[in-house]
Design an enzyme around this catalytic site. Structure first.
Site, short mmCIF file in Angstrom:
data_model
loop_
_atom_site.label_atom_id
_atom_site.label_comp_id
_atom_site.label_asym_id
_atom_site.label_seq_id
_atom_site.Cartn_x
_atom_site.Cartn_y
_atom_site.Cartn_z
N LYS A 120 0.23 3.87 -2.60
CA LYS A 120 -0.75 4.96 -2.52
C LYS A 120 -0.09 6.32 -2.35
CE LYS A 120 -4.47 2.03 -0.65
NZ LYS A 120 -3.89 0.85 0.01
N SER A 173 0.80 -1.23 0.00
CA SER A 173 0.00 0.00 0.00
C SER A 173 0.83 1.28 0.00
CB SER A 173 -0.94 0.02 1.20
OG SER A 173 -2.06 -0.80 0.97
N SER A 222 -5.86 3.51 4.72
CA SER A 222 -5.32 2.79 3.56
C SER A 222 -6.41 2.10 2.75
CB SER A 222 -4.28 1.75 4.01
OG SER A 222 -3.50 1.31 2.92
#
Length: 394
Positions: free
Chosen positions: A78, A75, A135
């Site tokens: 991102k 993640s 997230s």
């Protein structure tokens, strides 16, 4: 650095790591983290696939360990998604109050999510908070589709932006880092630091990334930050965690102390605790040993101008910033080089000299000295009027 001081650095480094771990993790980490006392430096090694420490204002790398290997980032992907969102807001193409409608594709994401329903609408700000704090994979895709039309088109923008930033070991396949079906969704610790630095230049992002707990849907749905450093590390401002079976445990951690902002990247740690402990130790080491030397813009004595409509020109130095050991910052010296006179015309912004910053006689860097105003060349008519004015005064 003296031998005694180096030992104190090593001790504080190890202690900060050990205090965060369970006994079994301590045993494992003791065998992997090294702090070697040498004549001139402390050598660090961390139990992860790669690591990097960067000072944000200058982009100077203070530590790196296997920093250019392309690895799955989970993640932490991102960071780039958020960068494009913040750039769209800065450009006026997107607004915090805009309503984003969730597609079937967006709400089909697994992993961390806020459980968006197809057709559900939510403001850009709430979706942004959901991505930064919790997230949320579904919110990341919804924002991407809102900006670019499709996730695929947004991913193409991510890869173009990565190339523009000089991220040489990066290729994105999606917006959120889910990697069950990806084959070449990769980036490196150095590239993560580069895009994190770009994201942190948007100060607004820190308002979200430094939040520990918040809510959306009018308080009905709670958000808790996946980055525990925000709660437990002094000065932490963000930025993004990530973990999958393929990527291991990763983080891009940002923190500010005493006017210095650091970005710490850890990739491929075996557990969340090892990731967090490694990030904590590396940040502590950076803050303990380095400082930002800052010489702000200074207006110097005016310089005489020959043949100008004015007799003098105001001049000023540019800002100068560098990162160095705290001891070196105290010993910095500088030499100013400017001419005694200038010849008209002079344009504002003209380079007329320089300041050389030195440490032990060696040049560390330079800042230009610029004309702070324009001085036009005097014409014959103006010169004649001045002569006549002086004669009449006599």
């Amino acid at each position: 650095m003296t031998h005694k001081k180096k030992r104190r650095v090593i001790f504080s480094f190890l202690l900060s790591v050990l205090m965060m771990l369970s006994p079994m993790q301590v045993f494992a980490l003791e065998n992997e983290i090294q702090a070697v006392d040498q004549d001139t430096e402390v050598t660090l090694s961390f139990p992860c696939k790669s690591a990097l420490l960067m000072e944000a204002s200058t982009g100077k790398v203070l530590f790196e360990q296997n920093a250019d290997e392309a690895l799955p980032p989970a993640s932490v992907t991102k960071v780039m998604t958020l960068l494009l969102v913040m750039e769209a807001i800065a450009d006026g193409r997107l607004h915090y109050e805009d309503a984003v409608t969730t597609s079937a594709h967006a709400c089909s994401m697994g992993g961390s999510q806020i459980y968006l329903k197809e057709g559900e609408q939510m403001s850009v700000e709430d979706m942004l908070k959901s991505v930064v704090i919790a997230s949320a994979n579904d919110a990341a895709v919804a924002l991407a589709e809102h900006i670019a039309g499709t996730e695929e088109a947004f991913v193409a923008q991510m890869n173009r932006r990565a190339a523009e930033l000089g991220m040489q070991n990066t290729h994105f396949e999606n917006t959120n880092g889910l990697d069950d079906t990806t084959s070449e969704h990769l980036t490196s610790a150095r590239d993560i630091a580069i895009m994190s630095r770009a994201l942190l230049s948007h100060e607004k992002i820190k308002e979200y990334s430094s939040i520990w707990m918040d809510t959306i849907r009018d308080g009905a749905f709670g958000l808790t930050n996946t980055n525990r450093l925000v709660r437990f590390y002094r000065g932490a401002t963000g930025l993004k965690t990530g973990s999958t079976a393929k990527a291991g445990f990763c983080v891009s951690a940002s923190a500010t102390r005493e006017g210095m902002e650091l970005i710490c990247v850890i990739m491929g740690a075996e557990s969340r605790d090892i990731r967090n402990a490694s990030a904590t130790a590396l940040l502590d080491w950076g803050f303990s040993n380095y400082a930002v030397y800052c010489a702000p813009k200074v207006t110097l004595e005016p310089i005489r101008v020959l043949g100008g409509v004015r007799a003098e020109c105001c001049v000023a130095t540019e800002d100068f910033r560098d990162v160095m050991s705290k001891n070196d910052a105290k010993r910095m010296q500088y030499v100013t080089e400017v001419p005694k006179t200038l010849s008209a015309p002079v344009q504002k912004g003209d380079v007329i000299g320089k300041v050389t910053y030195q440490l032990d006689g060696k040049t560390v860097g330079e800042a230009r000295i610029l004309a702070d105003e324009s001085v036009e060349k005097i014409g014959f008519g103006e010169l004649l009027l001045r002569v006549l004015a002086r004669m009449s005064a006599v």
